[in-house]
Write an enzyme that holds these catalytic residues in place. Sequence first.
Site, PDB file in Angstrom:
ATOM      1  CG  ASP A 676      -4.095   1.998   1.282  1.00  0.00           C
ATOM      2  OD1 ASP A 676      -3.256   1.035   1.778  1.00  0.00           O
ATOM      3  OD2 ASP A 676      -5.171   1.429   0.766  1.00  0.00           O
ATOM      4  CE  LYS A 680      -5.319  -0.486  -1.967  1.00  0.00           C
ATOM      5  NZ  LYS A 680      -6.543  -0.162  -1.896  1.00  0.00           N
TER       6      LYS A 680
END
Length: 815
Positions: A676, A680
């Site tokens: 994750d 980003k």
Amino acid sequence: MKVLKFGGSSVATPPRIQNVIEVLKPYLKEEIAVVFSAFGGITDTLIQISTLALEGKAAYKDKLTEIEKRHLDAVRELISIQKQSSILAQVKIKINELEDVLHGVYLVKERTPRTLDYIMSFGERLSAYIISEAMKDQGISASYLDARNVIRTDNHFGYAKVDFEVTNKLIREHFRNKKEVQIITGFIATAETGETTTLGRSGSDYTAAIFAAALQAHDLEIWTDVDGMMTADPRLVKKAFTVPQMSYEEAMELSHFGAKVIFPATMQPAMVNKIPIWIKNTFNPTFKGTVIHAESTNGKLIKGISSMNGITLLNVQGSGLLGVVGVSMRLFATLARERVNVILISQASSEHSICIAIESTLANHAKRAIEKEFQNEIRNEEIDEVQIEGDLSIVAVVGDGMKHSPGTSGRMFSALGKNGINIVAIAQGSSERNISVVIRQSDVAKGLNALHEAFFLSDRKVLNVFLVGTGLIGNSLLQMIEDQFVKLAKENLLEVNVIAIANSKRMLFNEEGLTLKRGIEEMKVKGEAMSMMGFVDRMITLNKTNSIFVDCTSSEEVTDCYERILASNISIVTPNKKANSGSYEKYYSLKNVAFQRGAKFLYETNVGAGLPVINTLNDLLLSGDKVISIEGVLSGTLNYIFSTYTTGKKFSDVVKEAKEKGYTEPDPRDDLSGKDVARKILILSREAGLQLELDQVSVQNLVPEDCQGDMSVEQFFKKLERHDASFEKLLKTAEAKGEKLRYKAVLREGKVKVELGSVDSHHPFYSLSGSDNIILLTTERYHERPMVIRGPGAGATVTAAGVFADIIRIGHYAK
Ligand code: ADP
Ligand code: ASP
Ligand code: MG
């Protein structure tokens, strides 16, 4: 003298007719004449019946029986029993007459315009007759006047031209010494040669104006079913409002371009005789309505917007047009001869082409006629074949105030452009009272609403939101919209209207807007089965102004629809990272489509939840700054874990505790894997201009190898315990140096890394606590000390707030 006219909608049913009689009662003290249309819908039905007869379909008889019943019922309901029989007999006689004509049409399979006018005349003849009898029955001194006795026209059936000299004389003669109120048939007249003619669909308004002029009336009142002439058709623009006054010319332009509330020709006799026209509502009789008179006051730029469907453009072009005097004269003479009404003309100054808008029903006929007229030029290739383009509409903005006011067309085009409405042709009359554009018919409702907002409610915008995903974020978002609704409308002049809500199972649409409080519940109960394709199709078909698609899911199936959505000029707001962290090609093409279409694609919440990371980065780049490096702690979960992990604690316990507190994904390995965070930093890097793919980000996976793969969360925790010692070793080493462990994402020199490292007490990451995020932007300008963005970087509320802020941003852009 005052002349009043009541339209079909005002006399559609017996109770409505009774209401009209009540409206009329106070007027009986003065001298009046009253014109009536056919009962609502009757003219259309008569046309339909005659078409059935023409096609040899015996079903016309059933429809005729319906018409008969409607009129007989009206007699029975409005007139006392003892008087009914002779009136019923009169109605019956008229219906028999009509039946004979229809039978004729049925037999010979021919319905000339002359026959059609005769057939249509029955509508007004029946209604005015029945109403006059009903009034008499209620003690009003009234008498029926068949306007065919006094209005003379030429024999242009369907659209006859009035001979005012004869007509005025006949009307005045008829009214001499008349004591009773004359109840007059609208719409119909007689040709010099004696046949019945009509004045054009909706022509009863005109009949009233003809009488008003002949009788030198001091007022003409047109009674209809809306509160006067409005800023736009209230059926298409919910926010339309009454225009208190306008000039004859303004009313003429608006009605010429489709404002059905008054027939364009009505203004002519009234204008010549300076008779004010009042438009009033039979269902709201005390409301003042609109007055149309000689002057136009109230300094507004425009008075109204109207539209007209069923338009086709004819494009005549070719080198033969260039500078040859007389080509356009021949063109328009041909159309005039063929009785093709030209609604709009647009010609470029190059004179290379002429573009004409006409009614679609006449398009093929007009094309053939023009091609015949110019057959030599076409053969010599001086003029091309006539091109036709159908399914179009004209939208016109009208107002005396735009004369000499620059900017009207700019505002018009920009409102249409922002909503992705393509303009096919443009025309502005030299009176500067009207600018008209030709657009696709499917864009009309949206175009009217966009223009209405731009010209009349420029201070108040409606944002139409389509929400997919009703988890924690979607839910909080709806709550926020609800809480802020009044304040937003008042202070920011934005109205957020949620039109659709969907989760993975159901979807619910309501064009008027869903109730925010119960929206999700309602969707779960009343919603239909969800399909992403279905949702997007519906959203595109609704074609609302300022549409915003809000994706609060983390699904790739949803992001797969983004391109189509943006290509349809619908903006997107989303915390879903899947689109921007997929292939670079997809990322790029989404940005590109959004740019081409002028739609917005906002995803501030992709990184750092509601923290202003992406916008800040973009602002820096826009102002010419260059990124040197980006460093960040981008996972609230991992920061929580590493800021609570201190000597004496076991790593596996800390992770367990984080899970129990709801800080992690259901399977904490989804956080520990670093994927994750990688997404980003990939998005930030791309925003900074790097062409990177996800697999080029080097990621340190914190899930030990033997804890990966298929196993339950419990099994995972069991196995993780075996690694507590090695995590402890890392912690001890860091603490020995006075440092803290942080899971960092770094972009430097074109390389992107995500890894666990340690930072000393001078480092801005050192004091980061809880689930906060931090981002350091080192740029050419922020070189000495980086720009720091820091704060809560996870959680439904802050994320929803970020999504909400993006929605509002689009609202400000739309202004
Ligand atoms: P009537 O039966 O009274 O002749 P019409 O149906 O001919 O009534 O005209 C009234 C209708 O005109 C309204 O119901 C409205 O939908 C439509 N309309 C179109 N444009 C406008 C406008 N600018 N203002 C008011 N009404 C309009
Ligand atoms: N009844 C006619 C029509 O429907 C005329 C009118 O209503 O004004 O067109
Ligand atoms: Mg009308």
